[in-house]
Scaffold this active site. Structure first.
Site, PDB file in Angstrom:
ATOM      1  N   ASP A 153       0.838  -1.190   0.000  1.00 42.53           N
ATOM      2  CA  ASP A 153       0.000   0.000   0.000  1.00 42.53           C
ATOM      3  C   ASP A 153       0.880   1.249   0.000  1.00 42.53           C
ATOM      4  O   ASP A 153       1.640   1.477   0.936  1.00 42.53           O
ATOM      5  CB  ASP A 153      -0.847  -0.068   1.286  1.00 42.53           C
ATOM      6  CG  ASP A 153      -1.967   0.926   1.263  1.00 42.53           C
ATOM      7  OD1 ASP A 153      -2.645   1.006   0.235  1.00 42.53           O
ATOM      8  OD2 ASP A 153      -2.136   1.639   2.253  1.00 42.53           O
ATOM      9  N   THR A 167      -3.279   6.070  -3.930  1.00 42.39           N
ATOM     10  CA  THR A 167      -2.225   6.806  -3.220  1.00 42.39           C
ATOM     11  C   THR A 167      -0.873   6.668  -3.925  1.00 42.39           C
ATOM     12  O   THR A 167      -0.108   7.622  -3.982  1.00 42.39           O
ATOM     13  CB  THR A 167      -2.103   6.295  -1.777  1.00 42.39           C
ATOM     14  OG1 THR A 167      -1.911   4.882  -1.815  1.00 42.39           O
ATOM     15  CG2 THR A 167      -3.348   6.597  -0.983  1.00 42.39           C
ATOM     16  N   THR A 168      -0.607   5.479  -4.466  1.00 38.93           N
ATOM     17  CA  THR A 168       0.656   5.291  -5.192  1.00 38.93           C
ATOM     18  C   THR A 168       0.602   6.081  -6.496  1.00 38.93           C
ATOM     19  O   THR A 168       1.563   6.769  -6.862  1.00 38.93           O
ATOM     20  CB  THR A 168       0.882   3.798  -5.510  1.00 38.93           C
ATOM     21  OG1 THR A 168       0.575   3.041  -4.338  1.00 38.93           O
ATOM     22  CG2 THR A 168       2.292   3.524  -5.929  1.00 38.93           C
ATOM     23  N   ASP A 188      -9.506   0.139   2.517  1.00 36.44           N
ATOM     24  CA  ASP A 188      -9.611   0.555   1.111  1.00 36.44           C
ATOM     25  C   ASP A 188     -10.974   0.178   0.539  1.00 36.44           C
ATOM     26  O   ASP A 188     -11.632   0.982  -0.101  1.00 36.44           O
ATOM     27  CB  ASP A 188      -8.548  -0.156   0.240  1.00 36.44           C
ATOM     28  CG  ASP A 188      -7.165   0.424   0.461  1.00 36.44           C
ATOM     29  OD1 ASP A 188      -7.038   1.331   1.303  1.00 36.44           O
ATOM     30  OD2 ASP A 188      -6.223  -0.033  -0.210  1.00 36.44           O
TER      31      ASP A 188
END
Ligand code: ADP
Ligand code: MG
Length: 525
Positions: A58, A91-92, A379
């Protein structure tokens, strides 16, 4: 003129040097998490100061756990955290997008284009994309919703785990959705248990608390009860040392205790007067009073955590009170059912009230697995919430970014001057997602991107992305690789925001660190 004294103890870098260093820091950070993107992304093993380990894929978890000192890198991490807060996923992608935007900006700066011009071009690109994203939106149905949640779990755990978590998260969100389609995720409680398989995880309607009523003689089930929540206890106070008792005759202490006990009985009578049938206290309930509570038909629970009491208050429309004596009608809540159940040998108290609530009991065989399962639920619940609230989705697998880049290039042609170059650089930057997805799957990134672009143009489709198993372009709807529009929108907004902020910095002032020698024991000196 000499430098202002305020800058005396600072190290200063400015102009192009400052910008170069900042862009390098931002890109280093984005490089560091690049390999985790997508279903074929690898995991990172994080080890903290105390030697505790965490294996995760994550992006935001990696970044928030890493000890990063550079202020610009911290700005990137903040962008990722904001993405996590607002969209729960992507987020990445946000960090990779921002890194690529800055890398492309640097190329333009080397060609003599001013950072402000690039910033303006980037802002125009973002605005244009937010307008034309409506052209690539799809409506969702139940099957699509399940695919979207599963896509958000790509790369985390195995297929059957993704499926079970997706189904549970969607069910849980359905249980707490309000009539106006809003969802408050804090109404969903997650209890995690080690032992058992992830597939044994379940969701229950109502609020579940891992507690047992204080006496098994009390009613197991209470229907349409009235509940009182006490932010304290129903107990005699311990005689503390600074309390002075004037003992003048034999039996005074005993009668003092008797009186205290009497007071507890009076408090119970008070509750009976209000028609209370369920009682939860944050502190203890005296054993002496157990049988009396049972006799008057009150189901009681002690040592209930403050957070559970707060949730109970919301679910039952009750208020937390500090003293039973001063209870008023408005403090009392309603519970349609208050039940004691056992699951796999563990006791749970399940409460349903007028307010909605759901509890997920998540299972995993080890502490590490349960940690990753919790993050998956986090998530999945975020994505399910967006789906229930909004319902509009876009294709994943890089398809949407390629479709948007195509629109952006057409738009660039209409913009005169150097900003046009910045808009083209932005279009190139957002295609990075396809390249990295391919790279992480061991497929050639450049060929993949070119194939996807060509296939989208030939098939006149915005839905062609990369099938990472075959390495060929394919329609993402057929593969069920879909995402809520909010994730892509927020990733573009967040990445643009941080990229522009970094481009606007042309002066960095570092306060000089105090380099003191650490104190060493005499014999080591
Ligand atoms: P992020 O933190 O940005 O969400 P992830 O590692 O979750 O990063 O990867 C998300 C990206 O992976 C999205 O662009 C999504 O469309 C893509 N993706 C997920 N599953 C697949 C798949 N099976 N095939 C191709 N792309 C996928
Ligand atoms: Mg993701």
């Amino acid at each position: 003129m000499s430098e202002a004294p305020i800058l005396k103890d600072t190290v200063r870098s400015n102009g192009r040097e400052a910008l170069q260093k900042n862009i390098q820091a931002a890109m280093a950070l984005s490089e560091a998490i690049r390999s985790t993107l997508g279903p074929k992304g690898l995991d990172k093993l994080l080890i903290d100061d105390d030697g505790r380990t965490l294996v995760t894929n994550d992006g935001v978890t990696v970044l928030e756990t890493a000890k990063v000192e550079h202020p610009v890198a911290k700005m990137m991490i903040n962008a990722s955290s904001t993405q996590d807060r607002i969209a729960k996923d992507g987020t990445t992608s946000t960090v990779i997008l921002a890194g690529e935007m800055l890398q492309n900006a640097w190329r333009l700066i080397l060609q003599g284009i001013h950072p402000s011009t690039i910033a303006r071009g980037y802002r125009k690109s973002e605005q244009h994309l937010l307008e034309c994203i409506s052209e690539i939106l799809l409506d969702s149905n139940d099957e699509i919703k399940q695919s979207v949640v599963k896509t958000s779990l790509a790369g985390k755990g195995h297929k059957s785990m993704q499926e079970i978590i997706a189904n549970i998260a969607l069910d849980a969100v359905e249980m707490v959705v309000e009539e106006d389609s809003t969802v408050d995720v804090s109404k969903i409680k997650l209890i995690s248990q080690t032992g058992g398989r992830v597939e044994d995880s379940r969701v229950f309607r109502g609020l579940m608390i891992p507690k047992k009523r204080i006496s098994s003689d009390m009613d197991k089930v209470i229907i349409n009860g009235k509940i009182l929540l006490v932010d304290g206890g129903l107990e005699r106070k311990n005689v503390t040392t600074d309390l002075k008792l004037n003992v003048t005759s034999i039996g005074v202490l005993e009668s003092f205790r008797q009186e205290e006990r009497q007071m507890l009985f009076e408090q119970v009578d008070k509750m009976v007067g209000h028609g209370i049938t369920v009682l939860a206290c944050r502190e203890s309930i005296d054993d002496d009073i157990k049988s009396y509570l049972t006799k008057v038909g009150i189901q009681a629970f002690r040592r209930v955590s403050k957070s559970d009491l707060n949730m109970l208050a919301r679910v039952c429309g009750a208020k937390l009170i500090s003293s039973i004596q001063s209870t008023s009608e408005t403090d009392i809540g309603n519970c349609s059912s208050s039940e004691n159940i056992t699951i796999d040998g563990k006791d749970f108290w399940v409460v349903e009230g007028d307010g909605k609530a759901a509890t997920i009991v998540a299972k995993g065989s080890t502490v590490d697995i349960i940690g990753e399962v919790e993050r998956c639920f986090d998530d999945a619940l975020g994505v399910s919430t967006q789906l229930i609230e909004d319902g509009l989705v876009v294709c994943g697998g890089g398809a949407s970014y390629v479709a948007l880049a195509r629109r952006l290039r057409r738009y660039a042609e209409t913009i005169p001057g150097r900003e046009q170059l910045a808009i083209e650089a932005y279009a190139d930057a957002i295609e990075v997602i396809v390249r990295v997805l391919a790279e992480n799957a061991g497929i050639d990134p450049i060929t993949t991107l070119l194939d996807v672009v060509a296939e989208q143009t030939n098939a006149k489709s915005d839905q062609i992305g990369i099938n990472l198993t075959t390495g060929k372009p394919e329609n993402m709807i057929n593969l069920g690789i879909l995402e809520p529009q909010g994730i892509i929108k927020q990733a573009l907004v967040g990445a643009t925001e941080v990229a522009i902020s970094i481009l606007r910095i042309d002066d960095v002032l570092w306060a000089k660190q105090d380099l003191e020698m650490p104190d060493l024991p005499e014999d080591e000196m």
